[in-house]
Design an enzyme around this catalytic site. Structure first.
Site, PDB file in Angstrom:
ATOM      1  N   ASN A   3       0.873  -1.173   0.000  1.00 40.77           N
ATOM      2  CA  ASN A   3       0.000   0.000   0.000  1.00 40.77           C
ATOM      3  C   ASN A   3       0.908   1.220   0.000  1.00 40.77           C
ATOM      4  OD1 ASN A   3      -1.774   2.071   0.498  1.00 40.77           O
ATOM      5  ND2 ASN A   3      -2.384   1.369   2.541  1.00 40.77           N
ATOM      6  N   HIS A  56      -9.395   1.045   4.924  1.00 40.03           N
ATOM      7  CA  HIS A  56      -8.127   1.259   5.629  1.00 40.03           C
ATOM      8  C   HIS A  56      -8.353   2.212   6.804  1.00 40.03           C
ATOM      9  CE1 HIS A  56      -4.029   2.426   6.521  1.00 40.03           C
ATOM     10  NE2 HIS A  56      -3.654   1.330   5.890  1.00 40.03           N
ATOM     11  N   GLU A  70      -5.041  -5.035  10.434  1.00 40.67           N
ATOM     12  CA  GLU A  70      -4.047  -3.998  10.672  1.00 40.67           C
ATOM     13  C   GLU A  70      -4.378  -3.247  11.959  1.00 40.67           C
ATOM     14  OE1 GLU A  70      -2.161  -2.838   6.578  1.00 40.67           O
ATOM     15  OE2 GLU A  70      -3.758  -1.450   7.095  1.00 40.67           O
ATOM     16  N   GLY A  72       2.831   2.252  10.831  1.00 40.35           N
ATOM     17  CA  GLY A  72       3.772   3.363  10.718  1.00 40.35           C
ATOM     18  C   GLY A  72       4.469   3.727  12.016  1.00 40.35           C
ATOM     19  N   LYS A  89       0.149   4.253  -0.239  1.00 37.86           N
ATOM     20  CA  LYS A  89      -0.467   5.435   0.372  1.00 37.86           C
ATOM     21  C   LYS A  89      -0.232   6.669  -0.520  1.00 37.86           C
ATOM     22  CE  LYS A  89      -0.099   3.117   4.785  1.00 37.86           C
ATOM     23  NZ  LYS A  89       0.055   3.185   6.228  1.00 37.86           N
ATOM     24  N   GLU A 110      -6.704   4.597   7.939  1.00 37.83           N
ATOM     25  CA  GLU A 110      -6.469   6.025   7.674  1.00 37.83           C
ATOM     26  C   GLU A 110      -7.699   6.659   7.039  1.00 37.83           C
ATOM     27  OE1 GLU A 110      -2.801   5.425   5.563  1.00 37.83           O
ATOM     28  OE2 GLU A 110      -1.857   4.826   7.445  1.00 37.83           O
ATOM     29  N   SER A 131       3.803  -2.149  10.325  1.00 36.38           N
ATOM     30  CA  SER A 131       5.248  -2.182  10.565  1.00 36.38           C
ATOM     31  C   SER A 131       5.899  -3.504  10.159  1.00 36.38           C
ATOM     32  CB  SER A 131       5.563  -1.848  12.033  1.00 36.38           C
ATOM     33  OG  SER A 131       5.130  -0.529  12.337  1.00 36.38           O
TER      34      SER A 131
HETATM   35  P1  13P Z   1       3.281   0.369   7.630  1.00 40.06           P
HETATM   36  O1  13P Z   1       3.819  -0.880   7.007  1.00 40.06           O
HETATM   37  O2  13P Z   1       3.983   1.609   7.170  1.00 40.06           O
HETATM   38  O3  13P Z   1       3.202   0.261   9.129  1.00 40.06           O
HETATM   39  O4  13P Z   1       1.770   0.540   7.102  1.00 40.06           O
HETATM   40  C1  13P Z   1       0.907  -0.542   7.146  1.00 40.06           C
HETATM   41  C2  13P Z   1      -0.331  -0.205   6.401  1.00 40.06           C
HETATM   42  O5  13P Z   1      -1.104   0.649   6.793  1.00 40.06           O
HETATM   43  C3  13P Z   1      -0.605  -0.932   5.152  1.00 40.06           C
HETATM   44  O6  13P Z   1      -1.877  -0.694   4.693  1.00 40.06           O
END
Ligand code: 13P
Length: 251
Positions: free
Chosen positions: A9, A94, A166, A172, A11, A96, A213
């Site tokens: 992803n 997601h 997740e 992150g 982002k 976010e 992560s």
């Molecule tokens: P990270 O791998 O940066 O922690 O993000 C995970 C994520 O949100 C994948 O959709």
């Protein structure tokens, strides 16, 4: 046997030019790894160009979001049929998007249904916040998100989907869940729920990914867990070497 899948992803990262460079680096590194599926989810702006680059390769393409209406006066939105010409998968729900763009269990469900209608394969994201985790509500939250998102989804529909667990506190932050902890949530609150909702046979076929992560150093421990079928990778999917190494760890 479920085939492992490592998905990236991206982002809100990479211009079209930068996306091209990353895909050029990924293609030779991933091509030989036939035991693992790969999906990359660049931003909308790069999808058309990248679709041309990955055609005929093992890399499958996904989008990061979709709206539920097919067309109309919805300035700024992208519909399922628009995506279906370019990508196979779409990330839906997601954390976010839930946190910053007011997505609810109900809108996530509308998106899942609309994506399926257009022939897209949703990658449905579920996961609890730090506050919910600390309050011991992980199971309750994950179960609620899963059941709401899948309301009205048929056995045929779910069979095309992947689910990503997740935990928000692991995204992150560099603080991944423990492999055993993630496996327990996936088994008890996702796979067993799917078995109740559909059947054990269906539940055993669905690929469930862990995200939060995941890096080359810790990927393997997650993939060794019986109910974790791969990863949804954020930050580490922006570096070709890291994404390739995580994919190798899944073999
Ligand atoms: P990270 O791998 O940066 O922690 O993000 C995970 C994520 O949100 C994948 O959709």
């Amino acid at each position: 046997m479920r085939k492992a899948c490592v998905a990236g992803n991206w982002k809100m990262h990479k211009t079209v030019t930068e996306a091209e460079t990353l895909v050029q680096e990924l293609l030779p590194g991933l091509e030989g790894i036939s035991a693992v599926d790969n999906v990359i989810c660049p931003p909308f702006t790069a999808l058309d160009r990248i679709a041309g680059m990955v055609r005929g390769s093992k890399i499958e393409l996904g989008a990061q979001n979709v709206f539920w209406e097919e067309q109309g006066a919805y300035t700024g939105e992208i519909s399922p049929p628009m995506l279906a010409e370019l990508v196979k998968h779409v990330i839906i729900g997601h954390s976010e998007r839930r946190a910053y763009f007011q997505e609810s269990d109900q809108t996530v469900n509308k998106k899942v249904q609309a994506a399926l209608t257009a022939g897209l394969r949703p990658i449905l994201c579920v996961g609890e916040t730090l506050e919910e985790y600390e309050a011991g509500k992980t199971g309750q939250v994950v179960r609620r998100q899963l059941l709401a998102a899948l309301d009205g989804v048929s056995e045929e529909g779910i069979s095309t989907m992947m689910i990503a667990y997740e935990p928000v506190w692991a995204i992150g932050t560099g603080k991944a869940a423990t492999p055993e902890g993630a496996n327990r949530v996936i088994r008890d609150y996702i796979r067993d729920e799917l078995a109740g909702l559909f059947s054990r046979k269906v539940a055993d076929r669905i690929r469930i990914l862990y995200g939060g992560s995941v890096k080359p150093v810790n990927a393997r421990e997650f993939f060794e867990q019986p109910d974790i079928d791969g990863a949804l990778v954020g930050g580490a999917s922006l570096k070709a070497d890291d994404f390739i190494q995580i994919t190798q760890a899944a073999i």
